[in-house]
Structure formats: structure tokens, C-alpha cells
Design a protein around this motif. Sequence first.
Motif, PDB file in Angstrom:
ATOM      1  N   ALA A 164       0.826  -1.204   0.000  1.00  0.00           N
ATOM      2  CA  ALA A 164       0.000   0.000   0.000  1.00  0.00           C
ATOM      3  C   ALA A 164       0.865   1.260   0.000  1.00  0.00           C
ATOM      4  O   ALA A 164       1.956   1.293   0.586  1.00  0.00           O
ATOM      5  CB  ALA A 164      -0.931  -0.004   1.213  1.00  0.00           C
ATOM      6  N   ASN A 165       0.367   2.282  -0.693  1.00  0.00           N
ATOM      7  CA  ASN A 165       1.022   3.598  -0.769  1.00  0.00           C
ATOM      8  C   ASN A 165       2.386   3.553  -1.449  1.00  0.00           C
ATOM      9  O   ASN A 165       3.235   4.410  -1.206  1.00  0.00           O
ATOM     10  CB  ASN A 165       1.168   4.219   0.632  1.00  0.00           C
ATOM     11  N   SER A 166       2.611   2.563  -2.300  1.00  0.00           N
ATOM     12  CA  SER A 166       3.864   2.474  -3.059  1.00  0.00           C
ATOM     13  C   SER A 166       3.678   3.121  -4.422  1.00  0.00           C
ATOM     14  O   SER A 166       2.584   3.117  -4.991  1.00  0.00           O
ATOM     15  CB  SER A 166       4.295   1.017  -3.227  1.00  0.00           C
ATOM     16  N   ASP A 167       4.755   3.672  -4.946  1.00  0.00           N
ATOM     17  CA  ASP A 167       4.805   4.196  -6.304  1.00  0.00           C
ATOM     18  C   ASP A 167       5.644   3.228  -7.134  1.00  0.00           C
ATOM     19  O   ASP A 167       6.873   3.197  -7.026  1.00  0.00           O
ATOM     20  CB  ASP A 167       5.416   5.593  -6.335  1.00  0.00           C
ATOM     21  N   VAL A 168       4.970   2.430  -7.940  1.00  0.00           N
ATOM     22  CA  VAL A 168       5.607   1.331  -8.663  1.00  0.00           C
ATOM     23  C   VAL A 168       5.755   1.717 -10.131  1.00  0.00           C
ATOM     24  O   VAL A 168       4.780   2.137 -10.783  1.00  0.00           O
ATOM     25  CB  VAL A 168       4.783   0.032  -8.535  1.00  0.00           C
ATOM     26  N   LEU A 169       6.971   1.594 -10.633  1.00  0.00           N
ATOM     27  CA  LEU A 169       7.253   1.807 -12.051  1.00  0.00           C
ATOM     28  C   LEU A 169       7.236   0.456 -12.749  1.00  0.00           C
ATOM     29  O   LEU A 169       7.919  -0.484 -12.312  1.00  0.00           O
ATOM     30  CB  LEU A 169       8.609   2.491 -12.235  1.00  0.00           C
ATOM     31  N   VAL A 170       6.451   0.340 -13.810  1.00  0.00           N
ATOM     32  CA  VAL A 170       6.222  -0.936 -14.478  1.00  0.00           C
ATOM     33  C   VAL A 170       6.532  -0.788 -15.958  1.00  0.00           C
ATOM     34  O   VAL A 170       6.122   0.193 -16.588  1.00  0.00           O
ATOM     35  CB  VAL A 170       4.758  -1.408 -14.283  1.00  0.00           C
ATOM     36  N   VAL A 171       7.261  -1.755 -16.499  1.00  0.00           N
ATOM     37  CA  VAL A 171       7.427  -1.904 -17.946  1.00  0.00           C
ATOM     38  C   VAL A 171       6.688  -3.181 -18.321  1.00  0.00           C
ATOM     39  O   VAL A 171       7.185  -4.290 -18.154  1.00  0.00           O
ATOM     40  CB  VAL A 171       8.905  -1.975 -18.357  1.00  0.00           C
ATOM     41  N   ASP A 172       5.461  -3.013 -18.787  1.00  0.00           N
ATOM     42  CA  ASP A 172       4.536  -4.125 -18.991  1.00  0.00           C
ATOM     43  C   ASP A 172       4.363  -4.364 -20.481  1.00  0.00           C
ATOM     44  O   ASP A 172       3.716  -3.582 -21.176  1.00  0.00           O
ATOM     45  CB  ASP A 172       3.196  -3.802 -18.333  1.00  0.00           C
ATOM     46  N   MET A 173       4.943  -5.476 -20.962  1.00  0.00           N
ATOM     47  CA  MET A 173       4.742  -5.901 -22.347  1.00  0.00           C
ATOM     48  C   MET A 173       4.054  -7.255 -22.389  1.00  0.00           C
ATOM     49  O   MET A 173       4.264  -8.048 -23.316  1.00  0.00           O
ATOM     50  CB  MET A 173       6.076  -5.944 -23.093  1.00  0.00           C
ATOM     51  N   VAL A 174       3.230  -7.526 -21.375  1.00  0.00           N
ATOM     52  CA  VAL A 174       2.504  -8.800 -21.290  1.00  0.00           C
ATOM     53  C   VAL A 174       0.999  -8.531 -21.302  1.00  0.00           C
ATOM     54  O   VAL A 174       0.221  -9.225 -20.639  1.00  0.00           O
ATOM     55  CB  VAL A 174       2.925  -9.605 -20.040  1.00  0.00           C
ATOM     56  N   GLY A 175       0.581  -7.531 -22.039  1.00  0.00           N
ATOM     57  CA  GLY A 175      -0.833  -7.284 -22.251  1.00  0.00           C
ATOM     58  C   GLY A 175      -1.554  -6.539 -21.150  1.00  0.00           C
ATOM     59  O   GLY A 175      -2.779  -6.414 -21.198  1.00  0.00           O
ATOM     60  N   GLY A 176      -0.848  -6.064 -20.152  1.00  0.00           N
ATOM     61  CA  GLY A 176      -1.487  -5.354 -19.054  1.00  0.00           C
ATOM     62  C   GLY A 176      -1.748  -6.204 -17.841  1.00  0.00           C
ATOM     63  O   GLY A 176      -2.294  -5.717 -16.841  1.00  0.00           O
ATOM     64  N   LEU A 177      -1.379  -7.495 -17.881  1.00  0.00           N
ATOM     65  CA  LEU A 177      -1.596  -8.367 -16.727  1.00  0.00           C
ATOM     66  C   LEU A 177      -0.787  -7.907 -15.532  1.00  0.00           C
ATOM     67  O   LEU A 177      -1.287  -7.887 -14.388  1.00  0.00           O
ATOM     68  CB  LEU A 177      -1.232  -9.805 -17.103  1.00  0.00           C
ATOM     69  N   LEU A 178       0.465  -7.522 -15.753  1.00  0.00           N
ATOM     70  CA  LEU A 178       1.323  -7.070 -14.657  1.00  0.00           C
ATOM     71  C   LEU A 178       0.810  -5.762 -14.058  1.00  0.00           C
ATOM     72  O   LEU A 178       0.786  -5.591 -12.828  1.00  0.00           O
ATOM     73  CB  LEU A 178       2.753  -6.912 -15.163  1.00  0.00           C
ATOM     74  N   THR A 179       0.373  -4.846 -14.906  1.00  0.00           N
ATOM     75  CA  THR A 179      -0.170  -3.578 -14.412  1.00  0.00           C
ATOM     76  C   THR A 179      -1.417  -3.803 -13.580  1.00  0.00           C
ATOM     77  O   THR A 179      -1.591  -3.196 -12.514  1.00  0.00           O
ATOM     78  CB  THR A 179      -0.480  -2.652 -15.603  1.00  0.00           C
ATOM     79  N   GLY A 180      -2.304  -4.668 -14.043  1.00  0.00           N
ATOM     80  CA  GLY A 180      -3.514  -4.953 -13.289  1.00  0.00           C
ATOM     81  C   GLY A 180      -3.234  -5.636 -11.967  1.00  0.00           C
ATOM     82  O   GLY A 180      -3.889  -5.345 -10.956  1.00  0.00           O
ATOM     83  N   ALA A 181      -2.254  -6.551 -11.931  1.00  0.00           N
ATOM     84  CA  ALA A 181      -1.910  -7.227 -10.681  1.00  0.00           C
ATOM     85  C   ALA A 181      -1.334  -6.256  -9.663  1.00  0.00           C
ATOM     86  O   ALA A 181      -1.638  -6.334  -8.462  1.00  0.00           O
ATOM     87  CB  ALA A 181      -0.925  -8.361 -10.961  1.00  0.00           C
ATOM     88  N   VAL A 182      -0.491  -5.320 -10.119  1.00  0.00           N
ATOM     89  CA  VAL A 182       0.070  -4.323  -9.206  1.00  0.00           C
ATOM     90  C   VAL A 182      -1.022  -3.406  -8.673  1.00  0.00           C
ATOM     91  O   VAL A 182      -1.080  -3.092  -7.476  1.00  0.00           O
ATOM     92  CB  VAL A 182       1.181  -3.519  -9.914  1.00  0.00           C
ATOM     93  N   ALA A 183      -1.916  -2.945  -9.554  1.00  0.00           N
ATOM     94  CA  ALA A 183      -3.004  -2.067  -9.116  1.00  0.00           C
ATOM     95  C   ALA A 183      -3.931  -2.789  -8.143  1.00  0.00           C
ATOM     96  O   ALA A 183      -4.436  -2.178  -7.186  1.00  0.00           O
ATOM     97  CB  ALA A 183      -3.790  -1.574 -10.328  1.00  0.00           C
ATOM     98  N   GLU A 184      -4.151  -4.059  -8.364  1.00  0.00           N
ATOM     99  CA  GLU A 184      -4.981  -4.835  -7.429  1.00  0.00           C
ATOM    100  C   GLU A 184      -4.315  -4.951  -6.068  1.00  0.00           C
ATOM    101  O   GLU A 184      -4.976  -4.859  -5.022  1.00  0.00           O
ATOM    102  CB  GLU A 184      -5.242  -6.222  -8.015  1.00  0.00           C
ATOM    103  N   ARG A 185      -3.000  -5.135  -6.047  1.00  0.00           N
ATOM    104  CA  ARG A 185      -2.271  -5.222  -4.777  1.00  0.00           C
ATOM    105  C   ARG A 185      -2.265  -3.864  -4.060  1.00  0.00           C
ATOM    106  O   ARG A 185      -2.379  -3.812  -2.829  1.00  0.00           O
ATOM    107  CB  ARG A 185      -0.842  -5.687  -5.051  1.00  0.00           C
ATOM    108  N   LEU A 186      -2.169  -2.763  -4.795  1.00  0.00           N
ATOM    109  CA  LEU A 186      -2.158  -1.439  -4.170  1.00  0.00           C
ATOM    110  C   LEU A 186      -3.521  -1.091  -3.574  1.00  0.00           C
ATOM    111  O   LEU A 186      -3.597  -0.375  -2.571  1.00  0.00           O
ATOM    112  CB  LEU A 186      -1.752  -0.375  -5.190  1.00  0.00           C
ATOM    113  N   GLY A 187      -4.598  -1.542  -4.195  1.00  0.00           N
ATOM    114  CA  GLY A 187      -5.924  -1.333  -3.638  1.00  0.00           C
ATOM    115  C   GLY A 187      -6.369   0.117  -3.591  1.00  0.00           C
ATOM    116  O   GLY A 187      -7.044   0.536  -2.638  1.00  0.00           O
ATOM    117  N   GLY A 188      -6.025   0.904  -4.591  1.00  0.00           N
ATOM    118  CA  GLY A 188      -6.456   2.296  -4.622  1.00  0.00           C
ATOM    119  C   GLY A 188      -5.536   3.253  -3.902  1.00  0.00           C
ATOM    120  O   GLY A 188      -5.848   4.448  -3.792  1.00  0.00           O
ATOM    121  N   THR A 189      -4.406   2.776  -3.390  1.00  0.00           N
ATOM    122  CA  THR A 189      -3.408   3.647  -2.751  1.00  0.00           C
ATOM    123  C   THR A 189      -2.140   3.628  -3.588  1.00  0.00           C
ATOM    124  O   THR A 189      -1.844   2.642  -4.263  1.00  0.00           O
ATOM    125  CB  THR A 189      -3.088   3.170  -1.328  1.00  0.00           C
TER     126      THR A 189
END
Length: 464
Positions: free
Chosen positions: A208-233
Motif C-alpha cells: 500500500a502507498n507504493s509508487d511502482v514503475l512498471v514496464v509491462d509488455m505482457v498485455g497489461g496483466l502485470l499492471t492490473g496485478a500491481v493495481a490490485e495489490r495497491l488497492g487504490g493507494t
Amino acid sequence: MSQNNSQAGIIQNPRVTWEGCSVLLDINDGDRLVFARLSAASTLKLGNKNFSLQPLIGCPFGSSFQIEIGDKGPFLSRFVASIEGNNAQEKEDFESQEISKDNRALVDNNKAQSLTCEDIDAMRRQGATGDEIVDALIKNSATFEKKTLFSQEKYKLKKQKKYAPKVLLRRPVARSICEAYFKKYPARIGFLRVDTLSLLLSMANVSANSDVLVVDMVGGLLTGAVAERLGGTGYVCGTYLGGTPYPMDIVRIFNFSDEVCNRIVRSALTELSLTPTVTLEQIHQQENELNMECLSNPQMSSSVSMEEISPSEKEVSVPVPENAVSLVNKMGKSTKAGNKASRQAIELWKENGFSSLIIAAPELDIWSLLQDIWPLLSNSAPFAIYHQYLQVAPCDSSLMPSCILMMPLATCMHNLQLGKMAIGLQISEPWLREYQVLPSRTHPCMQMNAFGGYILSGTKICSS
């Protein structure tokens, strides 16, 4: 007004489906996985018939459905599995150890079943359910009673999948989406297995409350998993090389709220790592000029629109008519994820750095990419880099001149060690064994995936 309020109330409950949400339909215990968007007009094909998905709207995730015959024909009806029947079956399975019975005397000559296809069609015309047809097949089988209890259960399961299919309503989360894509289209997610995805999030310390930099070339799965873990923070910022962002169509399946979607932003790598001679206004001006050229040129604008539509057409989804989509948009518009990062956020990240870094870019040179991204990380920030292979086999440069990645993770780890840029460097190979868990038959599955890629992880340090 009341209808809109009720619709908003349904959307706020993540445990219950609503009209316009994405769901994962598990047919016959994983035999077939289908992504669908629920609406009154959406359908699901089972066998050679289409069934409306309207009965699934308003049901909690985890519900099971089966085919029943009504006045207007067959439809999907919700049912609750009997717990007592399962316990009784387990007792029979344990008692079967004392029964000396085998299948040596059985001969597969297609004469054991006395019920013909015409009889089954006649039962269907009379309104017989799938379970009734399965019971009739068992009663008319001459060899069913001679089989072992294990063989009888396999026979029932085989006939149930054909004549009485079951549909499980699953919530599209990072695990279920990754498992579905890995089973059906693994190349679209870079062969990223679910245990590898969980290790990436853990090794990068996504919290929570992390600022994560992502290089996602797997269709957005990695971005969605990170956003789900952050939970709106916190924020997840997807960066990219060049002027075109990497596609992230899978993020739309997660059913993120507007609060979570606002935390998913994009920014070009050149914009995050600006030199003193280049300003944000110049970059925005160049992008506006490019957009004006696309609008003025109809061929260019049509090609861009086709590129945006084509990835969604390849998704594992049930087609939804246009009127149903417009109805969903009118009843509740959702914020689109992946908007451009604000100038204030970019300046803040340039000053303080990102707290984590995750890279899943099998098609790029990892070390060259990491050299450009490294200044954007704050000191003591963990990072995790995924690649399908530890070493890429050498190829003929005359045949494939673009194949220059020989040892992506090994080379990257070696250069980080020489430059004393990180500590705790390690290359991990995830390992997963799936088990079949049944009474008296618990053992590893006969067919499993033996390869889950490699992960390079470590912690950035301040080097002089």
C-alpha cells in the motif's frame, strides 16, 4: 434517478455481479474458460445452443449454474451443490479399498450401452434434464455395476460434462486471469505463470502507498496485478519506449473502480527522464502536432483505430452486441485506466524516485532498458525483472539480425555487480507442482507445466 442510484449501489459491491461487469466463466471444472461482459443481450454457447447470461446478473461470484428446461426452452439456472452427497461419496470411496474389484473382464466393444442416440434425442424433446439423461445412461449400461467405484465416478463425470455441463461464475482477479490466459493463450502474457507473477509482486515489495514503475509488455496483466495489490493507494506508472504505449487490454477485465483506475497512469520514458534541454511543454507540443496529423489524415486515423480494436478482438470473450454496450455505458460509465500522468506527479517522481520497479519485457534488451530506468529509482528500492529464458540461444545474424539478446538476465546481473549498483542480486527459477486432491487418489497431476521463466531481483544502492 432511482435506477442510477441502484446501479451505483450494485457496482460498489464487489462480491455481486452487475450489468456491464466482466466475469470469468469456468465450464466443467476448467475444461473451458470464457471471459464475458454481462448484459441482457450477451450469450454463452454450450454445445450447439446459445444461452442468455442475464440470469447471472445480480448473483454472487462463486455461484454455479446448470441447464434447465423452462417454458421458453433451456436456460441457465443457479443451483447449490449438495454437501451430504459429497460426504457420502467420500465414505464410499474409502470403503472401496476393502472391495477387491477390477476392470479386467470389461471389453470395450460399444455394445454395453443399450440407449441409442435417437432415445436421447427423444428424452430431450420431452424436456428431460441433463442429470436425468446421465441417470438413464447409467441404468442402461451393462458394465457400469462391474466397474470399480473410481471407474464409475469417471464414467459419471464424463457423461455429465457432455449432457449436463456446469458453469461456475468466477471473479476476474489477477490469479484467475493469469491462469486462464496461461492455459489458453500463454504467448500473449509472455508465458507468465501465476506463481511467477506472485513472486514478482513479492520481490518488488508491492504494498500500500507504493509508487511502482512498471514496464509491462505482457498485455497489461502485470499492471492490473500491481493495481490490485495497491488497492487504490499509491500509483502504478507504466512507462514505454517511443511514442506508442504498450497495450494493456487485460486491465479492463479486472472491474476496477474509478478510484483504482485513477491510480493507473502512463508516461513515456523520455518524459520521466528529461534532460535540461528538453521540457514538458515541447513534448506535449510534439504529441499535439502528431494527433492533429492523425485527425487530418483519414488513412492514418483509421489505422490507429484498427490497432486499438484488434487486441480486444483477440480476447477470450463472448461477443456482445453494440446496443448492449451502449446500454452499459449509459447506465454507468467507468473511468478508463492508463491516463497520462500529470506534470505534478512526474516532477514528484523525478525528485523522490519510484519505490519499486517491475519489468516484464521479453522483446527488449533488458540491460539497455535498465540503464535508462535506473536513475528513476530511489535508493534502497527493490526491483524484479522477468524473462522467459535465462539465456537466449545464439542465432545467425544474417537470418535474424534483430536477435541480439544472448543472456538477458545473466548479463544484467553481471553488469550490476561490476558497477556496484545493487545488492542482494539473485536469479530465481519458480517451481510449481500441481496435485490432484481426491480421496485415496491424491498424487501429482499427470500433465504439468515444468517451466515458469526466471526472475532477477535485488535492491538498488547509492553508488558514487
